[in-house]
Design an enzyme around this catalytic site. Sequence first.
Site, PDB file in Angstrom:
ATOM      1  N   TYR A  90      69.277  -4.623 -40.469  1.00 21.37           N
ATOM      2  CA  TYR A  90      68.265  -5.719 -40.668  1.00 21.37           C
ATOM      3  C   TYR A  90      67.452  -6.647 -39.895  1.00 21.37           C
ATOM      4  O   TYR A  90      66.720  -6.840 -38.728  1.00 21.37           O
ATOM      5  CB  TYR A  90      68.791  -6.563 -41.589  1.00 21.37           C
ATOM      6  CG  TYR A  90      68.945  -6.152 -42.970  1.00 21.37           C
ATOM      7  CD1 TYR A  90      67.497  -6.390 -43.925  1.00 21.37           C
ATOM      8  CD2 TYR A  90      69.766  -5.262 -43.835  1.00 21.37           C
ATOM      9  CE1 TYR A  90      67.365  -5.992 -45.249  1.00 21.37           C
ATOM     10  CE2 TYR A  90      69.844  -4.845 -45.280  1.00 21.37           C
ATOM     11  CZ  TYR A  90      68.369  -5.379 -45.450  1.00 21.37           C
ATOM     12  OH  TYR A  90      68.241  -4.705 -46.833  1.00 21.37           O
ATOM     13  N   ARG A  95      65.299  -4.244 -37.465  1.00 19.60           N
ATOM     14  CA  ARG A  95      63.725  -4.128 -38.187  1.00 19.60           C
ATOM     15  C   ARG A  95      63.646  -6.324 -38.394  1.00 19.60           C
ATOM     16  O   ARG A  95      61.640  -6.171 -38.561  1.00 19.60           O
ATOM     17  CB  ARG A  95      64.236  -4.210 -40.056  1.00 19.60           C
ATOM     18  CG  ARG A  95      64.415  -3.178 -40.334  1.00 19.60           C
ATOM     19  CD  ARG A  95      64.693  -2.950 -42.065  1.00 19.60           C
ATOM     20  NE  ARG A  95      63.531  -3.198 -42.916  1.00 19.60           N
ATOM     21  CZ  ARG A  95      62.991  -3.491 -44.008  1.00 19.60           C
ATOM     22  NH1 ARG A  95      64.514  -3.642 -44.762  1.00 19.60           N
ATOM     23  NH2 ARG A  95      62.327  -3.893 -44.115  1.00 19.60           N
ATOM     24  N   GLN A 113      55.737  -8.222 -51.977  1.00 18.74           N
ATOM     25  CA  GLN A 113      57.144  -7.653 -51.822  1.00 18.74           C
ATOM     26  C   GLN A 113      57.296  -7.202 -50.510  1.00 18.74           C
ATOM     27  O   GLN A 113      58.586  -6.977 -50.803  1.00 18.74           O
ATOM     28  CB  GLN A 113      57.593  -5.803 -52.639  1.00 18.74           C
ATOM     29  CG  GLN A 113      57.265  -5.384 -53.967  1.00 18.74           C
ATOM     30  CD  GLN A 113      56.204  -4.224 -54.641  1.00 18.74           C
ATOM     31  OE1 GLN A 113      57.275  -3.736 -54.908  1.00 18.74           O
ATOM     32  NE2 GLN A 113      55.334  -4.348 -54.535  1.00 18.74           N
ATOM     33  N   ASN A 114      56.731  -7.830 -49.769  1.00 19.47           N
ATOM     34  CA  ASN A 114      57.437  -7.020 -48.707  1.00 19.47           C
ATOM     35  C   ASN A 114      57.810  -8.563 -47.597  1.00 19.47           C
ATOM     36  O   ASN A 114      57.599  -9.552 -48.149  1.00 19.47           O
ATOM     37  CB  ASN A 114      56.021  -7.785 -47.291  1.00 19.47           C
ATOM     38  CG  ASN A 114      54.884  -5.771 -48.342  1.00 19.47           C
ATOM     39  OD1 ASN A 114      55.966  -4.937 -48.303  1.00 19.47           O
ATOM     40  ND2 ASN A 114      54.144  -5.639 -47.330  1.00 19.47           N
ATOM     41  N   HIS A 158      61.001 -10.263 -52.589  1.00 17.39           N
ATOM     42  CA  HIS A 158      61.913 -10.499 -52.017  1.00 17.39           C
ATOM     43  C   HIS A 158      62.992 -10.288 -51.073  1.00 17.39           C
ATOM     44  O   HIS A 158      63.337  -9.974 -49.733  1.00 17.39           O
ATOM     45  CB  HIS A 158      61.918  -8.555 -51.389  1.00 17.39           C
ATOM     46  CG  HIS A 158      61.552  -7.483 -53.484  1.00 17.39           C
ATOM     47  ND1 HIS A 158      61.063  -5.972 -53.101  1.00 17.39           N
ATOM     48  CD2 HIS A 158      62.097  -8.256 -54.227  1.00 17.39           C
ATOM     49  CE1 HIS A 158      60.578  -5.519 -54.626  1.00 17.39           C
ATOM     50  NE2 HIS A 158      61.240  -6.397 -54.935  1.00 17.39           N
ATOM     51  N   CYS A 202      73.665 -18.348 -45.480  1.00 14.14           N
ATOM     52  CA  CYS A 202      74.862 -18.142 -45.704  1.00 14.14           C
ATOM     53  C   CYS A 202      75.300 -17.552 -46.515  1.00 14.14           C
ATOM     54  O   CYS A 202      74.698 -17.605 -47.849  1.00 14.14           O
ATOM     55  CB  CYS A 202      76.272 -18.621 -45.386  1.00 14.14           C
ATOM     56  SG  CYS A 202      77.480 -18.833 -45.444  1.00 14.14           S
ATOM     57  N   CYS A 260      77.929 -20.513 -48.333  1.00 15.80           N
ATOM     58  CA  CYS A 260      77.340 -21.147 -48.707  1.00 15.80           C
ATOM     59  C   CYS A 260      76.442 -21.100 -49.079  1.00 15.80           C
ATOM     60  O   CYS A 260      75.176 -22.432 -49.595  1.00 15.80           O
ATOM     61  CB  CYS A 260      77.761 -22.369 -48.049  1.00 15.80           C
ATOM     62  SG  CYS A 260      77.463 -22.464 -46.397  1.00 15.80           S
ATOM     63  N   SER A 289      53.991   1.935 -54.547  1.00 14.58           N
ATOM     64  CA  SER A 289      55.136   2.837 -54.615  1.00 14.58           C
ATOM     65  C   SER A 289      54.771   2.705 -56.181  1.00 14.58           C
ATOM     66  O   SER A 289      54.657   3.045 -57.336  1.00 14.58           O
ATOM     67  CB  SER A 289      55.393   3.523 -54.350  1.00 14.58           C
ATOM     68  OG  SER A 289      56.259   2.863 -54.437  1.00 14.58           O
ATOM     69  N   ALA A 296      44.629   0.588 -45.806  1.00 15.71           N
ATOM     70  CA  ALA A 296      45.014  -0.519 -46.636  1.00 15.71           C
ATOM     71  C   ALA A 296      43.609  -1.178 -45.903  1.00 15.71           C
ATOM     72  O   ALA A 296      42.884  -1.944 -45.771  1.00 15.71           O
ATOM     73  CB  ALA A 296      46.311  -1.902 -46.899  1.00 15.71           C
TER      74      ALA A 296
HETATM   75  P1  OAD Z   1      56.891   2.480 -50.799  1.00 15.40           P
HETATM   76  O1  OAD Z   1      57.711   2.153 -49.607  1.00 15.40           O
HETATM   77  O2  OAD Z   1      57.596   2.226 -52.137  1.00 15.40           O
HETATM   78  O3  OAD Z   1      55.819   2.549 -51.363  1.00 15.40           O
HETATM   79  C1  OAD Z   1      54.491   2.535 -50.020  1.00 15.40           C
HETATM   80  C2  OAD Z   1      53.148   2.951 -50.978  1.00 15.40           C
HETATM   81  O4  OAD Z   1      52.335   2.731 -49.641  1.00 15.40           O
HETATM   82  C3  OAD Z   1      52.739   4.115 -50.830  1.00 15.40           C
HETATM   83  O5  OAD Z   1      52.098   4.341 -52.170  1.00 15.40           O
HETATM   84  C4  OAD Z   1      52.456   4.735 -49.872  1.00 15.40           C
HETATM   85  O6  OAD Z   1      51.167   5.352 -50.564  1.00 15.40           O
HETATM   86  C5  OAD Z   1      51.631   3.742 -49.844  1.00 15.40           C
HETATM   87  N1  OAD Z   1      50.967   3.241 -48.414  1.00 15.40           N
HETATM   88  C6  OAD Z   1      51.308   4.199 -47.013  1.00 15.40           C
HETATM   89  N2  OAD Z   1      50.170   3.627 -46.179  1.00 15.40           N
HETATM   90  C7  OAD Z   1      49.301   3.109 -46.528  1.00 15.40           C
HETATM   91  C8  OAD Z   1      47.850   2.134 -45.806  1.00 15.40           C
HETATM   92  N3  OAD Z   1      48.268   2.245 -45.266  1.00 15.40           N
HETATM   93  N4  OAD Z   1      47.203   1.783 -46.858  1.00 15.40           N
HETATM   94  C9  OAD Z   1      47.850   1.544 -48.377  1.00 15.40           C
HETATM   95  N5  OAD Z   1      48.890   2.147 -48.599  1.00 15.40           N
HETATM   96  C10 OAD Z   1      49.768   2.314 -48.176  1.00 15.40           C
HETATM   97  O7  OAD Z   1      57.003   0.387 -50.471  1.00 15.40           O
HETATM   98  P2  OAD Z   1      56.841  -0.320 -51.629  1.00 15.40           P
HETATM   99  O8  OAD Z   1      56.480  -0.500 -53.508  1.00 15.40           O
HETATM  100  O9  OAD Z   1      56.369  -1.960 -51.169  1.00 15.40           O
HETATM  101  O10 OAD Z   1      62.861  -3.600 -52.079  1.00 15.40           O
HETATM  102  O11 OAD Z   1      58.434  -0.688 -52.390  1.00 15.40           O
HETATM  103  C11 OAD Z   1      58.791  -1.514 -52.969  1.00 15.40           C
HETATM  104  C12 OAD Z   1      60.642  -2.105 -52.810  1.00 15.40           C
HETATM  105  O12 OAD Z   1      61.195  -1.248 -52.879  1.00 15.40           O
HETATM  106  C13 OAD Z   1      60.273  -2.705 -51.859  1.00 15.40           C
HETATM  107  O13 OAD Z   1      59.690  -4.050 -51.380  1.00 15.40           O
HETATM  108  C14 OAD Z   1      61.865  -2.711 -51.238  1.00 15.40           C
HETATM  109  C15 OAD Z   1      62.518  -0.890 -51.805  1.00 15.40           C
HETATM  110  O14 OAD Z   1      62.906  -1.112 -51.458  1.00 15.40           O
HETATM  111  C16 OAD Z   1      63.917  -4.088 -51.402  1.00 15.40           C
HETATM  112  O15 OAD Z   1      64.523  -3.700 -50.169  1.00 15.40           O
HETATM  113  C17 OAD Z   1      63.917  -5.038 -52.776  1.00 15.40           C
END
Ligand code: OAD
Length: 254
Positions: A69, A72, A103-104, A121, A129, A132, A193, A235
């Site tokens: 992390y 990241r 979700q970011n 998220h 912590c 606590c 996704s 995007a």
């Molecule tokens: P994903 O990695 O599952 O999906 C990313 C999506 O973005 C895919 O459908 C791609 O086709 C699309 N994509 C890629 N490049 C792009 C661009 N330039 N413009 C637009 N779309 C693009 O990511 P999330 O859906 O955010 O959770 O994943 C959901 C959750 O799964 C995250 O928040 C995280 C992960 O595990 C946790 O960690 C709890």
Amino acid sequence: MDLLALPLNVEERLREASHVVAFSGAGLSAESGLGTFRGADGLWTQFRPEELASPEGFSRHPSRVWDWYLSRYRAIAAADPNPGHRAIASWAPRFPSLTIVTQNIDGLHQRAGSDDVLELHGSLLRARCSRCDRPLPMAEVVGWPGSPPACDDCGGKLRPDVVWFGEILPEEVLAAAIAGTEESDVFVAVGTSATVYPAAGLIELAYRQRALVIEINPEETTLSSLAGLCLRGPAGQELPRLTEAIERCRSAPR
Ligand code: OAD
């Protein structure tokens, strides 16, 4: 920028919209250089989520999880918002009401100028912590010794203030996201996704509430069939085009 030609019914919905939801996923930040989770180069094709993004993984290998992390966090701190984040930030004065749900965990919506972002998220800009629950800015603790560093109140291990698999989403944030979605007449899902629940369920809720769902994603998703408009491009390109179309149709005489 080539102009976006919208079907008449979509133009009408955008012109009349009073409550808009922007719902983002990792794809929105891809053009800022941050990795997505799924897909060919996705983080979850290189790492196992249950090892790095779960309470059990953290108990077993706290140092490995913290260091991952931290790397990241450093990537996020070095990244900048892209035209997609800025386009969404520019919507606030254009609609009577705007809810931004993400979700970011990268804080890029806020750095692009958006306020009141609902972070489903959590945020990697904060640590907390694990004993606590005391929150701390990540920028403050990155220099502390230890992997993970110890809470200076109770000695517990610090962890990123993000939601891991098997954990519950922040209750008030989820409730606000649901309330915003229930009110929405246009719901824009960008760069997700649509596979992780309960977040992805917001798209289904918007559809059931008869909002116009707009999907922005270069690829089809499992919920594409709910969208009244799909913009199949990155995007950073499609959000400015959509914003220009919104401006055009909302400033046209009625
Ligand atoms: P994903 O990695 O599952 O999906 C990313 C999506 O973005 C895919 O459908 C791609 O086709 C699309 N994509 C890629 N490049 C792009 C661009 N330039 N413009 C637009 N779309 C693009 O990511 P999330 O859906 O955010 O959770 O994943 C959901 C959750 O799964 C995250 O928040 C995280 C992960 O595990 C946790 O960690 C709890």
